[in-house]
Enzyme design. Structure first.
Site, PDB file in Angstrom:
ATOM      1  N   LYS A  33     -13.098   1.104  -2.018  1.00  0.00           N
ATOM      2  CA  LYS A  33     -14.103   1.433  -0.999  1.00  0.00           C
ATOM      3  C   LYS A  33     -15.258   2.196  -1.649  1.00  0.00           C
ATOM      4  CE  LYS A  33     -11.218   1.716   3.204  1.00  0.00           C
ATOM      5  NZ  LYS A  33     -10.834   2.498   4.389  1.00  0.00           N
ATOM      6  N   HIS A  52       8.400 -26.572   0.898  1.00  0.00           N
ATOM      7  CA  HIS A  52       7.725 -27.705   0.256  1.00  0.00           C
ATOM      8  C   HIS A  52       6.541 -27.233  -0.572  1.00  0.00           C
ATOM      9  CE1 HIS A  52      10.246 -30.349   2.693  1.00  0.00           C
ATOM     10  NE2 HIS A  52      10.157 -29.355   3.559  1.00  0.00           N
ATOM     11  N   GLU A  87       0.825  -1.219   0.000  1.00  0.00           N
ATOM     12  CA  GLU A  87       0.000   0.000   0.000  1.00  0.00           C
ATOM     13  C   GLU A  87       0.852   1.259   0.000  1.00  0.00           C
ATOM     14  OE1 GLU A  87      -4.238  -1.129   2.122  1.00  0.00           O
ATOM     15  OE2 GLU A  87      -3.043   0.454   2.997  1.00  0.00           O
TER      16      GLU A  87
HETATM   17  O1  PA5 Z   1      -3.612   1.214   5.630  1.00  0.00           O
HETATM   18  C1  PA5 Z   1      -4.720   1.634   5.384  1.00  0.00           C
HETATM   19  O2  PA5 Z   1      -4.961   2.860   5.349  1.00  0.00           O
HETATM   20  C2  PA5 Z   1      -5.897   0.706   5.134  1.00  0.00           C
HETATM   21  O3  PA5 Z   1      -5.520  -0.612   4.964  1.00  0.00           O
HETATM   22  C3  PA5 Z   1      -6.853   0.789   6.314  1.00  0.00           C
HETATM   23  O4  PA5 Z   1      -6.196   0.394   7.478  1.00  0.00           O
HETATM   24  C4  PA5 Z   1      -8.079  -0.066   6.090  1.00  0.00           C
HETATM   25  O5  PA5 Z   1      -8.698   0.270   4.891  1.00  0.00           O
HETATM   26  C5  PA5 Z   1      -9.072   0.098   7.228  1.00  0.00           C
HETATM   27  O6  PA5 Z   1      -9.399   1.445   7.359  1.00  0.00           O
HETATM   28  P1  PA5 Z   1     -10.087   2.018   8.628  1.00  0.00           P
HETATM   29  O7  PA5 Z   1      -9.190   1.831   9.800  1.00  0.00           O
HETATM   30  O8  PA5 Z   1     -10.305   3.463   8.326  1.00  0.00           O
HETATM   31  O9  PA5 Z   1     -11.383   1.278   8.808  1.00  0.00           O
END
Ligand code: PA5
Length: 471
Positions: free
Chosen positions: A439, A325, A296
Site C-alpha cells: 500500500k 480436470h 495474511e
Molecule cells: O485483511 C486485511 O487487513 C486486508 O486485506 C484489508 O482487508 C484490505 O487491505 C482492505 O483494507 P481496508 O478495509 O482498510 O480498505
C-alpha cells in the site's frame, strides 16, 4: 431452520476427518499420530489464550453483536435494483463467499419477483475496464453503493468511490450521495469516515479491533448478506456454535485445533502448501476467503520473540470436481509439497437424478439412475483415494448441508484454526506488514503527500535496473 434447537444444531455439526493425513494411511509422507499428541498441550494453551483474550480479539464475540443497525440499513435499500460493494481483501472476500454460498447460483440473473432482493455486485479491483463497466452499466438511480474500508485509505476502494461519486453527482445531482452511498468504516479514524461525516452519508461502524480478514461477520459482510436476503441471525448462530466446538479444550475432539496441528506438522515435513478444495459450486469462494485468512495471518517474517522465522504455508484455491480436470494431476504426481483440504457436503439442496439413456453404450449407461449428488461425492472420495494411493496427505471437512448456520460455523472454525496455528507458530496472526508495504509503495508511486522519501528510494532502485534483462 430451527437454529436454536441443540438437537438440530448437532445435526448440522461440521465434521473433520484427518485419517488420510496419517502415516498408517498414506505412508512415509503422512503424520505420526504421536506428533499430533505431542502438540496437544501447546494447542490447548493457545485455546486458553484465545478464550482469555476474546474481548480484545473481538471476532470470537461477533456472534453476540447487536445487528439492529445492519437490519435497519438493509431494510432501507430493499427497493433498489443493485447493491454494489466497493471494497477489497477483507472488505470484499467474505461478502462474495456468503453471496455465492447462500444465494442462487444465478441470483443476479433472476428476474425481480423470483429474486425478492437487490442484485449484488462486488467491485474489488482498480482495473479500469471493470470500473468503467460499473459506471456504464448500472443505472445509478436504482443503485446503492456500500463503500467498505476499515482503514478508510485503501487506494483501490477510494478510487472506485471517487468514480462512483462523480457519476452520481453528474447524473443525479449533488444531493445524490446521501441516498446512494452507505459507508462502512472505523468508528473514529480514517479518511472515509471524514468523507462520510462531511457529506452526511449513512455510516456503519466496524469494531476497530477486528482485522479485515476476520471481519466477514461484522457490518462488513453482514450488510450485503442481509440485503440479499441471507438470514444473518442464523449465520451468527452458526458462528456461535462453531466457536463452541472450536474452543473445546479437549484438543483431540476439537476440529480447529486438530486442523491447525495437521497443517503445521505437514508444513514441517515440506508440505508447505494447503489446497482448499470444496466439492460444491456454492462453496467455491470460501476457498478465496480462506486463502486470504490463512496467507495474511500466517505468512510472517518475525516471531513474537523477534526472531526472523519466515513462516507460513501457501493456500491454493481449487474447486471439485472442476479442478480434477486441471490441477489434480499435480497433486497426485507432483512434488510432495501439499496437504489437500477437501470440503464435502452430505445433503445438497437438490437431489437430481441423471437420466438413463444409451443403454448399449456402457461408458454412458452406468450414469443413468445415479444422482448428481452421488456423482460429486464419489468424485471427492475418488480423488481422496487417488491421493492416498500416491501417498499424499489429505483431510476432509464435511458440511451436513449448506445453509446460513453451517456457513457461519465454517467461518468460525477456519478462523479459530488460523488463530491456533498462528499461536503455535508464535507469530502475530493479526497484523499484515507485507500488505501495508505494498500500500505504501502505491501511495509513493502516485505521489501521495508524505511518501516522498519512499518514492525517491523506489526511483533509485529502478535506476539500478539493467536494460539487458528487459527483453
Ligand atoms: O485483511 C486485511 O487487513 C486486508 O486485506 C484489508 O482487508 C484490505 O487491505 C482492505 O483494507 P481496508 O478495509 O482498510 O480498505
Amino acid at each position: 431452520m430451527d437454529y436454536h434447537n441443540p438437537q438440530w444444531q448437532s445435526s448440522m455439526r461440521i465434521r473433520l476427518d484427518i485419517n488420510n493425513t496419517l502415516r498408517t494411511v498414506v505412508g512415509a509422507h503422512g503424520i505420526d499420530p504421536a506428533d499430533i499428541h505431542a502438540m496437544a498441550a501447546a494447542a490447548g494453551a493457545a485455546l486458553a489464550d484465545i478464550e482469555a483474550n476474546r474481548a480484545h480479539l473481538g471476532w470470537p464475540d461477533l456472534p453476540a453483536q447487536d445487528i439492529s443497525a445492519i437490519l435497519a440499513a438493509a431494510q432501507k435499500v430493499m427497493h433498489v435494483e443493485n447493491f454494489v460493494v466497493l471494497g477489497i481483501g477483507g472488505s470484499a472476500l467474505g461478502n462474495i463467499a456468503v453471496q455465492s454460498a447462500l444465494n442462487h447460483p444465478f441470483y443476479n440473473d433472476q428476474p425481480r419477483g423470483t429474486r425478492t432482493h437487490p442484485r449484488l455486485y462486488v467491485i474489488d479491483n482498480s482495473d479500469p475496464d471493470l470500473n468503467a463497466a460499473l459506471i456504464e452499466t448500472l443505472d445509478p438511480a436504482s443503485t446503492v453503493y456500500n463503500v467498505i474500508s476499515k482503514s478508510g485509505t485503501t487506494a483501490e476502494t477510494m478510487s472506485s468511490f471517487l468514480a462512483v461519486r462523480e457519476h452520481l453527482i453528474k447524473t443525479l445531482g449533488p444531493n445524490a450521495l446521501k441516498e446512494h452511498v452507505i459507508v462502512t468504516t472505523d468508528p473514529s479514524s480514517g479518511f472515509m469516515r471524514q468523507i462520510g461525516l462531511r457529506e452526511g452519508l449513512p455510516m456503519l461502524e466496524l469494531p476497530p479491533n477486528v482485522g479485515g480478514r476476520f471481519s466477514v461477520l461484522t457490518t462488513v459482510g453482514l450488510l450485503s448478506a442481509a440485503v440479499t436476503g441471507v438470514d444473518i441471525r442464523a449465520l451468527l448462530a452458526g458462528a456461535a456454535y462453531g466457536y463452541q466446538i472450536a474452543s473445546n479444550p479437549d484438543v483431540m475432539k476439537n476440529p480447529a485445533a486438530l486442523a491447525a496441528i495437521v497443517n503445521l506438522l505437514c508444513a514441517k515435513q515440506g508440505q508447505n502448501m494447503v489446497v482448499m478444495m470444496p466439492y460444491s459450486h456454492h462453496l467455491r469462494h470460501i476457498s478465496d476467503w480462506f486463502a486470504q485468512l490463512w496467507a495474511e495471518s500466517l505468512g510472517k517474517k518475525t516471531s513474537l520473540s523477534g526472531e526472523t522465522v519466515n513462516v507460513g504455508t501457501t493456500p491454493i484455491r481449487a474447486l471439485g470436481a472442476t479442478d480434477q480436470h486441471s490441477q489434480v494431476q499435480l497433486y497426485v504426481e507432483g512434488p510432495f509439497d501439499k496437504l489437500v483440504n477437501f470440503i464435502a457436503v452430505d445433503t445438497f439442496a437438490h437431489s437430481v437424478t441423471i437420466p438413463s439413456a444409451y443403454s448399449d453404450l456402457e461408458g454412458v449407461a452406468y450414469l443413468g439412475g445415479h444422482t448428481f449428488n452421488e456423482l460429486i461425492n464419489a468424485e471427492q472420495q475418488a480423488t481422496a483415494i487417488a491421493l492416498n494411493d500416491a501417498g499424499r496427505p489429505n483431510m476432509t471437512h464435511t458440511l451436513p448441508a449448506i445453509n446460513a448456520f453451517t456457513i457461519g460455523q465454517l467461518f468460525m472454525l477456519l478462523e479459530m484454526q488460523t488463530a491456533i496455528a498462528g499461536a503455535l507458530l508464535n507469530i502475530n496472526t493479526f497484523d499484515q506488514p507485507g500488505v501495508e508495504a505494498g500500500k505504501i509503495a502505491t501511495y509513493a508511486l502516485l505521489g501521495r503527500e508524505g511518501f516522498g522519501e519512499r518514492r525517491a528510494a523506489i526511483a533509485a532502485a529502478r535506476a539500478r535496473r539493467s536494460a539487458q534483462w528487459e527483453v
